[in-house]
Design a protein around this motif. Sequence first.
Motif: not given
Length: 274
Positions: A200-220
Amino acid sequence: MELLLEYGWVLLVLIALEGLLAADNALVLAIMVKHLPEDQRKKALFYGLLGAFVFRIGSLFLISFLVDVWQVQAIGALYLLYISINHTLKHFIKGKKPTEDAKPKPDKPKKQSGFWMTVFKVEVADIAFAVDSILAAVALAVALPASGLPNIGGLDGGQFIVIFLGGFIGLIIMRFAASYFVKLLQQRPGLEVAAFLIVGWVGVKLAVITLAHPDVALIDHHFPESSIWKASFYIVLVLIAVIGWFGSSKQEVQDEDNAIKEVEDQQPGKTFQG
């Protein structure tokens, strides 16, 4: 040297996680084939492991081309979070023990699957296990710094090698060391919960990577690669593992314990004849 240490650390984490998940998977497969005669049990597991190897290699090459698609990342994150939450809730709410399925149950008249149908079921189970394994490995590896090796699909060559080695070692563990890890899980039941919490914690990491994706850009965009995030991620990961180890009192495993024999008895022998 720093690059090698970081890659080596991720590979060690993958091996440990693969070992715990492989033990759970091996026990499930042993239960699936135990109704077959001994020679057919070993053949079914052999074919299952062969199919798992082919599927993992094919899936790894496929996901290497899709890894930069944020929708794929988001689905992967949600899936890892789902299996983590689902397993943890089952453990705590239903009070289900890791080896409960291996305990003797009242005999019920039930038509058992034939050899090839059992092989098919084993293959389907292997596919499900491979999805968990590959997604977790990808989430751990994609934030690694570039190795300088040629890209394979959308993955850096070094990242691809780490993911491949993690999955390959997982299959070796299922084949040769499953009974050891099953015994470890029986002695320390909290480790199984810890393994799925880590998923689950690895899933959180993948979610962070998703949110940082240039097409999403919700985080740096650079946050997943930052030292603060990497340090936070691995500190929490180690804490989960440590709490899982020390928070679970060691239990004695009797010689007649069914779960260990279940796996040991069904492993394809060295003298297996195809």
